[in-house]
Enzyme design. Structure first.
Site, mmCIF file in Angstrom:
data_model
loop_
_atom_site.group_PDB
_atom_site.id
_atom_site.type_symbol
_atom_site.label_atom_id
_atom_site.label_comp_id
_atom_site.label_asym_id
_atom_site.label_seq_id
_atom_site.Cartn_x
_atom_site.Cartn_y
_atom_site.Cartn_z
ATOM 1 N N ASP A 1 -12.095 -6.419 -1.864
ATOM 2 C CA ASP A 1 -10.778 -6.838 -2.357
ATOM 3 C C ASP A 1 -9.873 -7.207 -1.200
ATOM 4 O OD1 ASP A 1 -10.801 -4.175 -1.518
ATOM 5 O OD2 ASP A 1 -9.171 -3.600 -2.853
ATOM 6 N N ASP B 1 -6.872 1.303 3.251
ATOM 7 C CA ASP B 1 -7.975 2.236 3.006
ATOM 8 C C ASP B 1 -8.571 1.962 1.631
ATOM 9 O OD1 ASP B 1 -5.835 2.982 1.491
ATOM 10 O OD2 ASP B 1 -5.888 5.095 2.009
ATOM 11 N N GLU B 2 -9.226 0.808 1.531
ATOM 12 C CA GLU B 2 -9.833 0.440 0.258
ATOM 13 C C GLU B 2 -11.102 -0.353 0.550
ATOM 14 O OE1 GLU B 2 -7.153 -0.533 -2.759
ATOM 15 O OE2 GLU B 2 -8.715 -0.834 -4.241
ATOM 16 N N ASP C 1 -12.538 -9.076 -8.911
ATOM 17 C CA ASP C 1 -12.148 -9.974 -7.822
ATOM 18 C C ASP C 1 -13.300 -10.932 -7.509
ATOM 19 O OD1 ASP C 1 -10.831 -7.413 -7.866
ATOM 20 O OD2 ASP C 1 -9.873 -7.876 -5.968
ATOM 21 N N GLU D 1 -2.299 -10.528 -2.375
ATOM 22 C CA GLU D 1 -2.715 -9.762 -3.547
ATOM 23 C C GLU D 1 -1.740 -9.931 -4.710
ATOM 24 O OE1 GLU D 1 -2.574 -5.516 -2.890
ATOM 25 O OE2 GLU D 1 -3.956 -5.134 -4.549
ATOM 26 N N HIS E 1 -6.148 -11.056 -0.030
ATOM 27 C CA HIS E 1 -6.858 -10.688 -1.249
ATOM 28 C C HIS E 1 -7.232 -12.001 -1.918
ATOM 29 C CE1 HIS E 1 -6.544 -6.462 -2.611
ATOM 30 N NE2 HIS E 1 -6.873 -6.868 -3.824
HETATM 31 C C1 BGC Z 1 -7.799 -3.620 -5.848
HETATM 32 C C2 BGC Z 1 -8.027 -4.829 -6.710
HETATM 33 C C3 BGC Z 1 -8.753 -4.389 -7.931
HETATM 34 C C4 BGC Z 1 -7.813 -3.491 -8.625
HETATM 35 C C5 BGC Z 1 -8.220 -3.007 -9.954
HETATM 36 C C6 BGC Z 1 -6.921 -2.688 -6.573
HETATM 37 O O1 BGC Z 1 -6.673 -1.537 -5.869
HETATM 38 O O2 BGC Z 1 -7.266 -3.976 -4.616
HETATM 39 O O3 BGC Z 1 -8.424 -5.912 -6.055
HETATM 40 O O4 BGC Z 1 -9.260 -5.403 -8.726
HETATM 41 O O5 BGC Z 1 -7.447 -2.378 -7.822
HETATM 42 O O6 BGC Z 1 -7.254 -2.240 -10.490
#
Ligand code: BGC
Length: 869
Positions: free
Chosen positions: A474, A479-480, A487, A747, A768
């Site tokens: 994403d 921190d992801e 996506d 995003e 994003h």
């Molecule tokens: C992500 C997104 C994802 C979404 C879903 C987010 O934290 O960055 O890209 O699709 O959560 O809720």
């Protein structure tokens, strides 16, 4: 040249092909439609033809080897011979080697658990280390492993191949020479099921006498920080990195020798003290073990390694290119701050790291680099949106006249960096940004005379470069960094047009398959980090990735075998939703039910989102089954889809043609995916156009609606409104973010606004790709290069450009498996040119005037065509 890009399992001359039926594929170019193709596979050493298939049609761009089982570690050549109309053969060749194919004898090795470390991560018996400014998060991080083994050889080998992987991320050297150019290998898979390995030809690095094989292994995705589960951040798969390697040597006399990871290896940490994907890398030159990669090094003081038995985790030769340095960029500006620090602006939001040349430093100087995507209004680095990712690299200088600081086992999502601790501000020439990506080859291109359109496309491209890193993520900064399925689903068509990511996406689909549960439920992310519990519940638009991503790959490539392999997974997902809802509309088992995620000023009812995606997946499954020749099953699902459509219309559309919620996304679903009867379309179309116009050509769509908006407007005859949206610069729009400095796709539409500043720091990425899915429409709608219904692999296309006076010039190139298709126009000069390869059936539709296109170049005058000029 009529055939290019010969690939084995999606890669150019791979050395680790492990599949039983390697996929042999190529790109056609100028092959005549009546030509015939032969393919043969030859064992390189013996020259024996192992397998051949003859007389394939000029349509073929992929065959799967289906001959006898191939032995491990064997070299093959394969040839494609084309016979043009007059029968004259032309040969195209490539090669590959099979991989380990389950013949591993090495064992995993690691640093012993009873470590020589204090609770703060420092070594007990070590040179006096510099007190590093560790944070709470990095307090206990142990340094990466340094593993080495000396190898004495009576003679230089005739051939040497290193098969290697790690639990963690590694870099290998032989006699100080770095092996390969790959980064963060072996990438990220669900390590509990599959770990990919790499193979390298290392013949040139070894010599008679003493040699050294030395490998660093850092935590990476295996034992480092991963995702955002704050209760269980690190140690997701294991608590220490491990290495597995086999060096296969063949000598001139035919004898062989294998060096493997086992108890013979020794370990000792070195100057890298902390290496973490999210937190950053700390290097203390005081802890350097100088010369440890060379053969003469005395490692008698190093400790013996722990040997860990191999379990049944599948070790698989990599199925897509690894992460590499994509490019390097020089900074736009370096601005000294009042407190002695400097801010570097590299002019482009990227994933990667800085390479800093340090001069004038004294021994023990601590240099710190922090990374961020934006600056605050005061010109300071903005890092609040990184959440717990510290994205901080630290270097303790040796005091040499010139030293270079470049981390190895971390990456950051950033455009700006703050450098502290230098005695003099850096010169721009001291700084380079190293861009990391799994994308090794660009595909299509699209440029216009309108700078904003170009920038929209470029931003999506850079978001793809930055996020196609081991898995499609994403975002690369906070921190992801997870493989979010919606996506990927939304962006896949754009991704495939822009870059050669077929193999990369197929590999991710395998991760998605592996994460699918026995009841068919598909998680929101793949891989699912082991400690996460709430990702595996299957949400509308997210779980549907199991159907839609394989379909995108299939339509672009035309590879029916791949589609067939995916059918059970596609079907299982559709059946999961079907059985959870008694064959009715999707109202139960909605998982995390994100809706049209991050829409603005309009909330599409989740019932509408769920129902629309439900039908979309069933429709796609029906088409897939028909293509696979399974008509009976297709009929059953078609009937189910018909029933769902009736329910959709009855329950979610009112008598005035209003889709529940009256949102752009709702109308786009219904119109783009034909969810209502033909006769009702005009009413829905009017509502959609009314909504967009009454907002002054502003969008409200979130992740799921955005990709459909412009195509749907164009389809209802309002291409003008689609272009209005594209060129909109007021909030919310692509143009607004670009006007405010976006160099990648944001995003959120309101990531930063003049009125409210930065959106919440709890979720605000500036890189994003989801909203970048508009680029698909730039190729297919604006440039107008579209596959016809039921065409795959660009067998049959229509070129129907949207000639809007605001886009005076355009040039778009699509890299199809049948060769390059392109469109270019100049409205001022009044011409359009299309190029179509011979095996593609093409029609041109110029403002309603339809004609067949002959292969080759066609130039048309636009004098008679109404373009508003
Ligand atoms: C992500 C997104 C994802 C979404 C879903 C987010 O934290 O960055 O890209 O699709 O959560 O809720």
């Amino acid at each position: 040249m009529s055939i290019r890009h010969l690939r084995t399992d999606g890669r150019t001359t791979p050395l680790e092909v492990d599949s039983d039926h390697p996929r042999l594929s190529w790109t056609l170019d100028t092959l005549a439609p009546d030509a015939l193709i032969d393919v043969s596979l030859i064992e390189a050493r013996s020259g024996t033809t192992v397998w051949a298939t003859r007389g394939l049609s000029a349509d073929t761009t992929t065959v799967y080897y289906d001959g006898p089982p191939l032995p491990a570690r064997t070299a093959y050549d394969w040839h494609v011979v084309t016979h043009d109309g007059d029968g004259a053969p032309t040969t195209y060749s490539t090669s590959f080697r099979t991989g380990m194919r389950g013949t591993w004898t090495a064992e995993w090795i690691s640093r012993p658990r009873a470590p020589r470390f204090t609770s703060t991560g420092d070594e007990l018996a070590s040179p006096p280390l510099t007190e590093l400014p560790r944070s709470w998060a990095t307090m206990y991080n142990a340094p990466p492993l340094q593993l080495r083994r000396s190898i004495d050889l009576a003679a230089a080998p005739r051939e040497a191949t290193l098969y290697i992987t790690s639990r963690g991320v590694y870099r290998a050297t032989i006699n100080g020479i770095r092996i390969g150019q790959d980064e963060l290998t072996p990438g990220w898979t669900d390590y509990r099921q599959v770990i990919e390995y790499q193979a390298y030809d290392v013949t040139e690095t070894l010599a008679a006498g003493a040699n050294a094989l030395a490998v660093e292994v850092a935590d990476g995705w295996w034992s480092g920080y991963l995702g955002y589960n704050t209760r269980s951040h690190a140690d997701q798969y294991g608590d220490r990195p491990e290495l597995l390697a086999e060096l296969h040597l063949t000598f001139a006399d035919g004898s062989r020798r294998v060096i493997r990871t086992d108890g013979e290896w020794r370990e000792n940490p070195g100057s890298r003290r902390v290496s973490d994907l999210l937190m950053g890398e700390y290097i203390d030159t005081a802890a350097d073990t100088i010369g440890w990669m060379q053969s003469g090094y005395d490692d008698s003081g190093w400790q013996a390694v722990d040997v860990i038995e191999r379990d049944d985790t599948t070790l698989r030769g990599q199925l897509a290119d690894p992460v590499r340095i994509h490019t390097t960029l020089s900074p736009l500006t370096v601005t000294p701050l009042a407190d002695g620090a400097a801010i570097v602006d590299i002019g482009q939001n990227i994933s990667g790291r800085l390479r800093l040349r340090i001069r004038h430093a004294q021994r023990g100087d601590i240099i710190e680099i922090r990374h961020g995507e934006r600056l605050t209004g005061e010109g300071q680095l903005y890092t609040a949106n990184l959440r717990s990712a510290e994205a901080r690299d630290i270097y303790v200088a040796s005091g040499d006249a010139e030293e270079v600081f470049e981390p190895a086992f971390t990456f950051h999502g950033f455009q700006y960096a703050e450098i502290r601790g230098l005695r003099r501000p850096p010169e721009p020439s001291d700084v380079e940004a190293v861009v990391l990506s799994s994308i090794t080859q660009r595909a299509g291109s699209l440029t216009t005379s309108h700078p904003l359109i170009n920038r929209i496309a470029q931003n999506a491209w850079w978001s793809q470069v930055g996020n196609f890193l081991a898995v499609p993520t994403d975002c690369p900064q906070r921190d992801e960094r997870l493989g979010w399925s919606a996506d990927t689903q939304i962006f896949a068509p754009t991704a495939l047009l822009s870059a050669d990511v077929d193999a990369f996406l197929r590999r991710w689909v395998l991760e998605l398959n592996a994460a699918q549960q026995p009841d068919g439920c598909v998680p929101d992310v793949a891989p699912v980090p082991p400690s996460s519990r709430n990702f595996d519940t299957g949400a509308p638009g997210w779980g549907d990735a199991a159907v839609l991503v394989p379909w995108s790959i299939y339509t672009a490539s035309g590879d029916i075998t791949f589609l067939r392999q995916q059918l059970p997974h596609m079907r299982a997902w559709v059946d999961y939703v079907r059985s959870a809802n008694d064959g009715g509309l999707w109202t139960s088992r909605l998982g995390n039910n994100y809706g049209d995620w991050l829409s603005v000023d309009a909330d599409t009812p989740r019932r509408v989102v769920a129902a629309a995606y439900q039908i979309r997946s069933v429709d796609t499954l029906v088409r897939a089954l028909r293509h696979a020749g399974r008509a009976g099953e297709a009929d059953d699902y078609e009937q189910y889809a018909r029933h769902l459509r009736e329910l959709f219309e009855r329950e979610l559309v009112d008598d005035e043609g209003r889709v529940l919620g009256d949102t752009q996304t709702g109308y786009c679903f219904a119109l783009a995916w034909d969810l209502v009867h033909e006769r009702r379309r005009p009413a829905l179309a009017a509502h959609l156009a009314r909504d967009v116009s009454s907002r002054g050509a502003r969008l409200t769509t979130g992740f799921l609606g955005v990709a459909l908006l412009c195509p749907t407007l164009a389809r209802i005859g309002r291409g003008d409104l689609a272009v209005d949206l594209l060129l909109q610069e007021e909030y919310p729009s692509w143009g607004y973010s670009i006007r405010h400095g976006a160099t990648t796709t944001w995003e959120r539409w309101d990531g930063w606004t003049e009125r409210t500043g930065f959106q919440t720091e709890t979720m605000n990425s500036f890189n994003h790709y989801s909203f970048g899915s508009i680029v698909q429409w730039l190729y297919e709608g604006l440039a107008g290069i579209t596959q016809n219904q039921d065409s795959v692999g660009y067998r049959s296309i229509t070129i129907s450009p949207l000639l809007d006076p605001r886009v005076e010039q355009l040039r778009a190139v699509v890299h199809s498996p049948r060769g390059e298709i392109s469109v270019a126009w100049d409205l001022v000069e009044g011409w359009l040119e299309a190029v179509v390869p011979p095996t593609v059936e093409a029609t041109i539709d110029l403002a309603g005037e339809v004609a067949r296109l002959r292969p080759g170049v066609t130039r048309r005058s636009l004098a008679q065509v109404s373009t508003g000029h």
